[in-house]
Design an enzyme around this catalytic site. Structure first.
Site, PDB file in Angstrom:
ATOM      1  N   SER A 188     -45.083 -27.663 -15.950  1.00  0.00           N
ATOM      2  CA  SER A 188     -46.134 -27.045 -16.760  1.00  0.00           C
ATOM      3  C   SER A 188     -46.300 -25.554 -16.526  1.00  0.00           C
ATOM      4  O   SER A 188     -47.125 -24.921 -17.203  1.00  0.00           O
ATOM      5  CB  SER A 188     -47.466 -27.758 -16.495  1.00  0.00           C
ATOM      6  OG  SER A 188     -47.431 -29.063 -17.035  1.00  0.00           O
ATOM      7  N   GLU A 230       0.771  -1.235   0.000  1.00  0.00           N
ATOM      8  CA  GLU A 230       0.000   0.000   0.000  1.00  0.00           C
ATOM      9  C   GLU A 230       0.810   1.298   0.000  1.00  0.00           C
ATOM     10  O   GLU A 230       0.345   2.313  -0.517  1.00  0.00           O
ATOM     11  CB  GLU A 230      -0.948  -0.002   1.216  1.00  0.00           C
ATOM     12  CG  GLU A 230      -1.987  -1.101   1.195  1.00  0.00           C
ATOM     13  CD  GLU A 230      -2.945  -0.970   0.023  1.00  0.00           C
ATOM     14  OE1 GLU A 230      -3.370   0.162  -0.282  1.00  0.00           O
ATOM     15  OE2 GLU A 230      -3.244  -1.997  -0.620  1.00  0.00           O
TER      16      GLU A 230
END
Length: 684
Positions: free
Chosen positions: A337, A70
Site C-alpha cells: 500500500s 601491452e
C-alpha cells in the site's frame, strides 16, 4: 629552436625524480569520505592485496603474455613512443584525447604523474620515462610494472592477481592463465570473465594470438590451450567491506561507473570521492535497523534509505549487514500500500481533478477485501488513505486509469518497469526497490520537484583535478506544487493513526504484502517524510517467506518497519526546529476532504498534532486479485503512455488467485453522514 627542447629536457631531468614501485601503488589509493570530509574508508592495497615478486619468480611466458597485450616492442623501444606522444599532444591541442603508451610510460603514469590529460603530463611523462630507461634495466622496469599494475578484484601486482583469479602463486601460472591476466590489465572492469565472459574470451584470444605472432608461443600450444577457469570474485578487503559499509562502497562505485569513471580509474587514479552520506544519519540508520532485528528470527532482512528532497542527496544508506551479499536497498519487492499515494497523485491530475473529499463505498466486495478494521461504508480519499482501504483505492485506480497511476509513479521517481498495469497497481503489485520508493516520496515532499537520487557529490584526482561535481540544479518539476501538497495532505493521517509521530508534521504510508496464505505477510514497509527528509524502511526475507517476530506475530508495515522509521526520523530531525518543517498551507484541489469546512478556499493542515489514542494498525493491506482474470474495470483514459519494458518476475504469491475483479461503483462527492467517522482506524 634547438635550445628550447634541450632547456626543457635539462630542467625536467633535474626536477623530476624516478618513482619507486611503492610510489606507484600509494598514488593509486582511493579514499571515500562522508559529506563532511571525514573518512568513510580508504581502499588501500594492503599486504594481502599486494606482494612484490622478483623477475625470476614470474614465468617467462607470463611476462611475454603481458608484453603481447601491452607493449610488444618493449625490449627494443627507448621506453617511450615519441610519435604516440606527439599524436596525443596534437590531439589534445585540438580538444581531443589519445595516444598509446609503452609499458615504461604506463608505469611512470601510475607511479608519479597521474592520469591528467594535458601537455604538462605528457612532458613530465616523457622526461621521467627517459630517466627510468637510462637508470633501470628493462627487466627491472617490467618487474616494477608487474608489481604495481592493477588487475581488478582489488589486486595490485601480478602475485596478488594470481591469487585473486586462480588461487595460486604467480610461479605456478600457465601461459593461458598468464594471458588472461595480461588481457585484463587495460580494463579490468570490462575483461574480467566474471563480469563479461564473452569479452574476456575475446581479449584472451587476442593475447594468445599475439604471443604466437611474436614467436613466444607455438601454434600447437595455442591450438591446445583452453580458456582457463577463474575463482569466484571476492570483496577487495573482507575486513573493510564485509559489514554494512560494503553496500555503500559498491553503490558508490556503481554510480561512479554511471558517471563514466571506470573501476580501473577508481582503483588507480588516487581518487578522493566525497559522498552525500551524513555520518550521524548513517550511524542512526544502521543502529535503528540492527536494534529492530536484534533477537528476531535470523531470516529477517532490512534496509533503510534517506534522501534530502531539496537535492536528491542520499544521506543514509543501509542495505543490510552482509556487505558482500544482497543489497536490500536496491533489491526489488512488491511495495504493497505504499503505492497508494501515486493513485492520489494520478487522481489529482485527472481531468477533471478528483479531490481528496471524493467519497467511495469502501465495503468489501467479491474479489476485493480490506484489512481488519479498514472497512468503510462511505469514506473520502484522505480517510481511505489513513485506513488503507483497498477497495476504495482499487476503484480510484480504475477510475483514473491504471496507466495514469503508473505514469504518476514514474513522474515521482519510480524507475522499475510497471508494465501492463491494472487497478491492482494501487495495492503495490509491481516490484520496486526501497531506493526508488524513497526517491519518489522525496519528490512529493519536495513539492513535485524531482532530483536524481545520488551518493557522489565530488570526485577529485590525486593531482587535484575535479573529475566530477554534482550539479547544483533546481531539479526538474514533475507535477505542480499544489498537487504535491494535496498528496501530502492525503498521507498526513497515517503516522498519527499508527502511533508513529515524531513531534513534527510528517506524511507517510504503510505497506504490507500478504502471501497466498491467510495471515502470512512477505514484505513490510514504512515510507514517510518531513519537508527536509524522506525515508523508506523495508523488512522481509531472501526467499519471500512469511515474516514474523520471535513471538510468532506477523510483521506489518506499522510495526517493525514503522518503528525503525520512527526511531531514525526522531533522531535525524531532532536538531531541526519543528517550525521550520511545515508543509505549508493546504489548498484543496477538487472536492476538499470531509474534515474541512465545505468549499474552504484554504486551510492549514491539522495533521501535525500527535494522536495519543490512535488504535493499532490494520494487519494486511495489499490483497490483489488474479492477474490472469479478464478485467471488468474501465479502460485507461488518461492518455498516459505505458512503459514497454518487460515486467520483472513476481516474487510474491497473489492471495486473490481465482477471484474475479470487481466492477467499480459510481462515485459521489457528497459528504459522509456524521454518524460514520472513518478518520480513525476501527472504521466499519
Amino acid at each position: 629552436m634547438v635550445l628550447l627542447p634541450l632547456l626543457l629536457l635539462g630542467i625536467g631531468w633535474i626536477a623530476f625524480a624516478i618513482p619507486t614501485a611503492d610510489d606507484a601503488v600509494n598514488n593509486q589509493v582511493a579514499t571515500i569520505s562522508y559529506a563532511d570530509g571525514a573518512d568513510l574508508t580508504r581502499l588501500v592495497p594492503e599486504a594481502g592485496n599486494r606482494t612484490k615478486v622478483t623477475t625470476d619468480q614470474i614465468p617467462v611466458q607470463v611476462r611475454e603474455a603481458v608484453l603481447a597485450a601491452e607493449d610488444r616492442t618493449f625490449y627494443s623501444n627507448p621506453g617511450f613512443d615519441l610519435s604516440g606522444i606527439l599524436r596525443a599532444a596534437w590531439s589534445q591541442l585540438q580538444g581531443g584525447v589519445g595516444g598509446g603508451s609503452t609499458i615504461t610510460q604506463q608505469y611512470v603514469k601510475n607511479a608519479l604523474v597521474g592520469d591528467q590529460v594535458s601537455l604538462w603530463r605528457k612532458y613530465k611523462e616523457l622526461i621521467v620515462s627517459l630517466k627510468v630507461s637510462q637508470e633501470k634495466s628493462k627487466d627491472e622496469i617490467l618487474t616494477d610494472y608487474l608489481n604495481t599494475i592493477y588487475f581488478g578484484r582489488g589486486a595490485y601486482g601480478i602475485q596478488s592477481a594470481s591469487q585473486a583469479y586462480f588461487g595460486k602463486d604467480v610461479g605456478q601460472l600457465t601461459p593461458a592463465e598468464g594471458a588472461l591476466l595480461a588481457g585484463v590489465i587495460q580494463s579490468p572492469s570490462r575483461w574480467d570473465p566474471a563480469i563479461d565472459p564473452q569479452k574476456a574470451v575475446q581479449r584472451w584470444g587476442f593475447v594468445m594470438d599475439g604471443m604466437v605472432s611474436q614467436g613466444w608461443l607455438s601454434p600447437s600450444q595455442r591450438d591446445a590451450a583452453t580458456f582457463p577457469a577463474t575463482q569466484q570474485r571476492k570483496p577487495m578487503s573482507s575486513g573493510s567491506f564485509g559489514d554494512s559499509r560494503g553496500h555503500l562502497v559498491t553503490a558508490v562505485k556503481s554510480e561512479l561507473d554511471s558517471l563514466g569513471i571506470t573501476d580501473q580509474e577508481f582503483a588507480q587514479g588516487g581518487l578522493q570521492i566525497t559522498t552525500t552520506i551524513d555520518a550521524d544519519q548513517q550511524d542512526r540508520a544502521v543502529a535503528s535497523a540492527q536494534k529492530a532485528l536484534a533477537g528476531q528470527p535470523d531470516n529477517l532482512r532490512s534496509s533503510v534509505v534517506a534522501i534530502d528532497p531539496k537535492t536528491g542527496a542520499i544521506t543514509a544508506y543501509y542495505g543490510g549487514d552482509n556487505g558482500v551479499g544482497l543489497d536490500y536497498a536496491q533489491v526489488k519487492k512488491q511495495p504493497g500500500s505504499t503505492f497508494k499515494p501515486f493513485v492520489v497523485l494520478a487522481a489529482l491530475m485527472h481531468d477533471p481533478p478528483i479531490g481528496l473529499g471524493t467519497v467511495f463505498d469502501g465495503k468489501e466486495e467479491t474479489g476485493l477485501r480490506n484489512a481488519d478494521g479498514a472497512d468503510c461504508d462511505r469514506c473520502d480519499i484522505k480517510q481511505a488513505m489513513t485506513l488503507s482501504n483497498n477497495v476504495i483505492f482499487t476503484k480510484l485506480a480504475a477510475k483514473v486509469g491504471p496507466d495514469a497511476v503508473a505514469s504518476a509513479a514514474r513522474a515521482a521517481g519510480i524507475t522499475s518497469p510497471l508494465t501492463n498495469p491494472d487497478a491492482r497497481l494501487a495495492l503495490g503489485n509491481k516490484e520496486v526497490s526501497p531506493l526508488e520508493l524513497a526517491s519518489a516520496y522525496a519528490t512529493i515532499a519536495g513539492g513535485g520537484v524531482w532530483h536524481a537520487p545520488h551518493l557522489v557529490s565530488k570526485v577529485v584526482t590525486s593531482d587535484g583535478r575535479v573529475l566530477y561535481q554534482a550539479p547544483d540544479s533546481g531539479g526538474e518539476r514533475r507535477f505542480p506544487e499544489q498537487v504535491a501538497r494535496n498528496v501530502v495532505e492525503a498521507m498526513s493521517g497515517v503516522a498519527p493513526a499508527d502511533g508513529l509521530t515524531i513531534g513534527r508534521p510528517v506524511a507517510g504510508k504503510t505497506g504490507t504484502v500478504q502471501s497466498r496464505f491467510e495471515g502470512q505477510n512477505n514484505d513490510a514497509w514504512f515510507s514517510g517524510f518531513t519537508p527536509d527528509l524522506a525515508t523508506t524502511v523495508w523488512v522481509g526475507t531472501d526467499m519471500n517467506s512469511p515474516i514474523k517476530t520471535s513471538s510468532g506475530t506477523p510483521i506489518e508495515g506499522a510495526t517493525m518497519p514503522g518503528k525503525v522509521w520512527q526511531n531514525f526520523m526522531q533522531q535525524a530531525t531532532a536538531d531541526e526546529p519543528a517550525s521550520q518543517q511545515s508543509f505549508g498551507t493546504f489548498r484543496p484541489i477538487g472536492t476538499p476532504p470531509s474534515d474541512l469546512p465545505p468549499n474552504a478556499p484554504e486551510q492549514a493542515s491539522a495533521s501535525a498534532a500527535p494522536s495519543s489514542s490512535a488504535p493499532p494498525s490494520a494487519s494486511v493491506e495489499a490483497t490483489p486479485v488474479d492477474p490472469a482474470a479478464p478485467s471488468a474495470l474501465p479502460q485507461p483514459g488518461s492518455g498516459a503512455v505505458p512503459t514497454t519494458e518487460p515486467e520483472p518476475p513476481r516474487r510474491n504469491a497473489d492471495p486473490g488467485q481465482g477471484r474475479s475483479p470487481t466492477t467499480p461503483q459510481r462515485t459521489t462527492t457528497t459528504a459522509p453522514p456524521p454518524a460514520q467517522d472513518c478518520s480513525l482506524r476501527p472504521c466499519g
